[in-house]
Motif scaffolding. Structure first.
Motif, PDB file in Angstrom:
ATOM      1  N   GLY A   1       1.016  -1.090   0.004  1.00  0.00           N
ATOM      2  CA  GLY A   1      -0.009   0.076   0.059  1.00  0.00           C
ATOM      3  C   GLY A   1       0.829   1.223  -0.027  1.00  0.00           C
ATOM      4  O   GLY A   1       0.480   2.259  -0.716  1.00  0.00           O
ATOM      5  N   ILE A   2       1.967   1.134   0.428  1.00  0.00           N
ATOM      6  CA  ILE A   2       2.863   2.355   0.705  1.00  0.00           C
ATOM      7  C   ILE A   2       3.597   2.516  -0.589  1.00  0.00           C
ATOM      8  O   ILE A   2       3.598   3.717  -1.090  1.00  0.00           O
ATOM      9  N   LEU A   3       3.838   1.506  -1.510  1.00  0.00           N
ATOM     10  CA  LEU A   3       4.519   1.565  -2.615  1.00  0.00           C
ATOM     11  C   LEU A   3       3.601   2.101  -3.527  1.00  0.00           C
ATOM     12  O   LEU A   3       3.740   3.035  -4.501  1.00  0.00           O
ATOM     13  N   ILE A   4       2.217   1.796  -3.702  1.00  0.00           N
ATOM     14  CA  ILE A   4       1.215   2.589  -4.301  1.00  0.00           C
ATOM     15  C   ILE A   4       0.923   4.002  -4.224  1.00  0.00           C
ATOM     16  O   ILE A   4       1.021   4.777  -5.275  1.00  0.00           O
ATOM     17  N   ALA A   5       0.826   4.231  -2.898  1.00  0.00           N
ATOM     18  CA  ALA A   5       0.645   5.610  -2.496  1.00  0.00           C
ATOM     19  C   ALA A   5       2.121   6.493  -3.212  1.00  0.00           C
ATOM     20  O   ALA A   5       1.921   7.507  -3.484  1.00  0.00           O
ATOM     21  N   ASN A   6       3.181   5.819  -3.093  1.00  0.00           N
ATOM     22  CA  ASN A   6       4.372   6.648  -3.160  1.00  0.00           C
ATOM     23  C   ASN A   6       4.397   6.880  -4.906  1.00  0.00           C
ATOM     24  O   ASN A   6       5.020   7.858  -5.525  1.00  0.00           O
ATOM     25  N   VAL A   7       3.918   5.884  -5.561  1.00  0.00           N
ATOM     26  CA  VAL A   7       3.838   5.952  -7.166  1.00  0.00           C
ATOM     27  C   VAL A   7       2.897   7.305  -7.487  1.00  0.00           C
ATOM     28  O   VAL A   7       3.136   7.890  -8.300  1.00  0.00           O
ATOM     29  N   PHE A   8       1.853   7.302  -6.707  1.00  0.00           N
ATOM     30  CA  PHE A   8       0.761   8.422  -7.122  1.00  0.00           C
ATOM     31  C   PHE A   8       1.477   9.709  -6.196  1.00  0.00           C
ATOM     32  O   PHE A   8       0.701  10.814  -6.253  1.00  0.00           O
ATOM     33  N   GLY A   9       2.444   9.639  -5.416  1.00  0.00           N
ATOM     34  CA  GLY A   9       2.975  10.801  -4.809  1.00  0.00           C
ATOM     35  C   GLY A   9       2.139  11.531  -3.789  1.00  0.00           C
ATOM     36  O   GLY A   9       2.326  12.586  -3.568  1.00  0.00           O
ATOM     37  N   VAL A  10       1.420  10.730  -2.928  1.00  0.00           N
ATOM     38  CA  VAL A  10       0.914  11.352  -1.845  1.00  0.00           C
ATOM     39  C   VAL A  10       1.160  10.492  -0.568  1.00  0.00           C
ATOM     40  O   VAL A  10       1.530   9.388  -0.687  1.00  0.00           O
ATOM     41  N   PRO A  11       0.983  11.107   0.594  1.00  0.00           N
ATOM     42  CA  PRO A  11       1.251  10.492   1.508  1.00  0.00           C
ATOM     43  C   PRO A  11       0.356   9.231   1.998  1.00  0.00           C
ATOM     44  O   PRO A  11      -0.608   9.472   1.731  1.00  0.00           O
ATOM     45  N   VAL A  12       0.834   8.176   2.449  1.00  0.00           N
ATOM     46  CA  VAL A  12       0.137   6.876   2.652  1.00  0.00           C
ATOM     47  C   VAL A  12      -0.775   6.797   3.769  1.00  0.00           C
ATOM     48  O   VAL A  12      -0.193   7.358   4.821  1.00  0.00           O
ATOM     49  N   PRO A  13      -1.920   6.606   3.701  1.00  0.00           N
ATOM     50  CA  PRO A  13      -2.694   6.426   4.999  1.00  0.00           C
ATOM     51  C   PRO A  13      -2.619   5.084   5.485  1.00  0.00           C
ATOM     52  O   PRO A  13      -3.400   4.337   5.417  1.00  0.00           O
ATOM     53  N   THR A  14      -1.367   5.018   6.131  1.00  0.00           N
ATOM     54  CA  THR A  14      -0.906   3.608   6.779  1.00  0.00           C
ATOM     55  C   THR A  14      -1.849   2.960   7.621  1.00  0.00           C
ATOM     56  O   THR A  14      -2.083   1.690   7.530  1.00  0.00           O
ATOM     57  N   SER A  15      -2.425   3.810   8.543  1.00  0.00           N
ATOM     58  CA  SER A  15      -3.330   3.086   9.485  1.00  0.00           C
ATOM     59  C   SER A  15      -4.494   2.554   8.752  1.00  0.00           C
ATOM     60  O   SER A  15      -4.992   1.541   9.203  1.00  0.00           O
ATOM     61  N   MET A  16      -4.978   3.421   7.836  1.00  0.00           N
ATOM     62  CA  MET A  16      -6.201   2.885   7.126  1.00  0.00           C
ATOM     63  C   MET A  16      -5.868   1.601   6.327  1.00  0.00           C
ATOM     64  O   MET A  16      -6.611   0.536   6.185  1.00  0.00           O
ATOM     65  N   THR A  17      -4.509   1.648   5.729  1.00  0.00           N
ATOM     66  CA  THR A  17      -4.347   0.226   4.992  1.00  0.00           C
ATOM     67  C   THR A  17      -3.951  -0.860   5.943  1.00  0.00           C
ATOM     68  O   THR A  17      -4.435  -2.085   5.489  1.00  0.00           O
ATOM     69  N   THR A  18      -3.460  -0.695   7.033  1.00  0.00           N
ATOM     70  CA  THR A  18      -3.345  -1.700   8.064  1.00  0.00           C
ATOM     71  C   THR A  18      -4.663  -2.344   8.412  1.00  0.00           C
ATOM     72  O   THR A  18      -4.906  -3.378   8.613  1.00  0.00           O
ATOM     73  N   VAL A  19      -5.693  -1.241   8.648  1.00  0.00           N
ATOM     74  CA  VAL A  19      -6.941  -2.018   9.156  1.00  0.00           C
ATOM     75  C   VAL A  19      -7.716  -2.597   7.871  1.00  0.00           C
ATOM     76  O   VAL A  19      -8.239  -3.805   7.976  1.00  0.00           O
ATOM     77  N   GLY A  20      -7.473  -2.182   6.657  1.00  0.00           N
ATOM     78  CA  GLY A  20      -8.071  -2.918   5.545  1.00  0.00           C
ATOM     79  C   GLY A  20      -7.315  -4.236   5.468  1.00  0.00           C
ATOM     80  O   GLY A  20      -8.199  -5.120   5.259  1.00  0.00           O
ATOM     81  N   ALA A  21      -5.944  -4.355   5.621  1.00  0.00           N
ATOM     82  CA  ALA A  21      -5.589  -5.851   5.488  1.00  0.00           C
ATOM     83  C   ALA A  21      -6.161  -6.556   6.704  1.00  0.00           C
ATOM     84  O   ALA A  21      -6.248  -8.064   6.043  1.00  0.00           O
ATOM     85  N   ILE A  22      -5.970  -6.353   7.680  1.00  0.00           N
ATOM     86  CA  ILE A  22      -6.422  -7.171   8.859  1.00  0.00           C
ATOM     87  C   ILE A  22      -8.161  -7.418   8.533  1.00  0.00           C
ATOM     88  O   ILE A  22      -8.288  -8.536   9.002  1.00  0.00           O
ATOM     89  N   ALA A  23      -8.889  -6.543   8.182  1.00  0.00           N
ATOM     90  CA  ALA A  23     -10.230  -6.682   7.776  1.00  0.00           C
ATOM     91  C   ALA A  23     -10.356  -7.997   6.644  1.00  0.00           C
ATOM     92  O   ALA A  23     -11.389  -8.774   6.609  1.00  0.00           O
TER      93      ALA A  23
END
Length: 392
Positions: A90-112
């Motif tokens: 998820g961090i890699l995708i956000a870096n490609v688009f050049g925006v700060p990654v919503p890490t907490s939201m990505t983490t919750v999504g993976a666990i969900a």
């Protein structure tokens, strides 16, 4: 086997923490560094210390939610390692688009996604988290609007944060014992304002630690063979610190430029608001993105500043008369800002033509990532744990 899996997990955790450090350090310390108040090296050092304090204290509540609240069973170590890789993706995708990654939201999504695949999802907890994801931008926007409309113009007329040439402090050796004294060009106003800037930057670093350290640490403490909480927090902190000293140097130079060219004083209002929202929610165990509060507070301050030409009654009745709501002026400072008209009166021409307060396309891109990030991580994790059930 467990040792090998744990080693892989530590590498993944370091990768996640490293990238978090690159993003969060820029958000927390970009404005003070840009104003010349603090160096990049000092900013990275302060970031590391206060990220650790945030993760060690308030961040433990978020770790409990991530490691045992989103799913009804304890995460296994193998599942935690897999989730770390999804966070990294998820961090890699956000870096490609050049925006700060919503890490907490990505983490919750993976666990969900794991919970959906194994039928162990705690729907009550996830609903509570998602509801705060919806409410938080609204809170940030309205707080920013009130600040921009009523507070910022008044404070900006009375407070001038500048960095004078030369050192801020020096050692006075005239007496028997060297004592701290003001630098050759330093005023008491500059000293106080500099201390305030540093305190707010440390506060934002603390909130970043409270919300982001658990993202890199929580998956490592799960299941048989997992690390103790304290060790996982230490590893995540070191990784975030390394990111702050390396890749964050460029982020600190450019942060905020795409959203709004706001002055340091406005940035301090944004930092304080976003940090408070993030810290409070982290205290209650809600995984939240620091970027979310930051972006929407910037937008809110912009709109608050832009609506000063009309009164509340005119805004509600949609009768603005000759006064037009113009998205400009927050970038104005000094003598021009002192010309700001009272609420309900038209702004001076210098204010109205100051430029856009924020870039709507950039805001749309950020908000899109808040939706796309957790959605993609949820779907990928769900597919992975469905087709590879033994990992869960």
């Amino acid at each position: 086997m467990v040792e090998t899996l744990l080693a892989i997990g530590i590498v993944a955790s370091v990768f996640v923490g490293f990238n978090i450090g690159g993003s969060s350090t820029g958000i927390a310390w970009g404005p003070p560094v840009g104003a010349g108040i603090v160096t990049k090296t000092t900013a990275a050092a302060l970031m590391t210390v206060f990220v650790f304090l945030g993760g060690w204290t308030v961040g433990r509540n978020v770790m409990d939610t991530l490691s045992g609240g989103i799913v009804t069973t304890e995460l296994s170590l193998s599942a935690g390692v897999a989730i770390l890789f999804f966070i990294g993706f998820g961090i890699l995708i956000a870096n490609v688009f050049g925006v700060p990654v919503p890490t907490s939201m990505t983490t919750v999504g993976a666990i969900a996604g794991l919970g959906l695949a194994t039928d162990t999802l705690n729907y009550a907890t996830v609903s509570r988290i998602v509801s705060w994801w919806v409410v938080t931008p609204i809170i940030g926007f309205w707080i920013g609007l009130v600040i921009g409309r009523y507070v910022y113009p008044v404070v900006n007329r009375r407070v001038d944060i500048k960095k004078s040439p030369g050192p801020l402090l020096r050692l006075d050796r005239d007496g028997g014992l060297p004592t701290p004294a003001l630098g050759p060009n330093t005023t008491w106003t500059e000293l106080v304002s500099t201390v305030v800037v540093l305190v707010i930057g440390c506060y934002m670093a603390f909130s970043a630690g409270a919300s982001n350290v658990p993202n890199a640490a929580a998956p490592l403490v799960s299941g048989v063979g997992g690390l103790p909480d304290d060790t996982a927090i230490g590893i995540a902190t070191v990784a975030i610190g390394v990111g702050g000293f390396t890749i964050a140097r460029r982020t600190m130079e450019s942060v905020g430029g795409e959203l709004s060219d706001i002055p340091l004083l406005a940035a301090l209002f944004v930092m304080t608001t976003a940090s408070t929202i993030t810290t409070v929610l982290s205290y209650f165990g809600i995984p939240i993105s620091l970027v979310m509060g930051t972006v929407m507070t910037i937008v809110g301050i912009g709109w608050g500043r832009a609506t000063r030409p009309v009164t509340v009654q005119e805004a509600v009745s949609r009768s603005t008369g000759d006064n037009e709501i113009v998205t400009g002026a927050i970038t104005v400072s000094g003598d021009e800002e002192e010309q700001s008209a009272p609420i309900g009166e038209a702004e001076p021409e210098a204010v109205l033509t100051a430029g856009d307060l924020f870039n709507p396309r950039a805001v749309l891109k950020y908000v899109s990532m808040w939706i796309i990030g957790p959605s993609v991580s949820t779907l990928l994790a769900y597919a992975f744990f469905v087709f590879v059930p033994g990992v869960a």
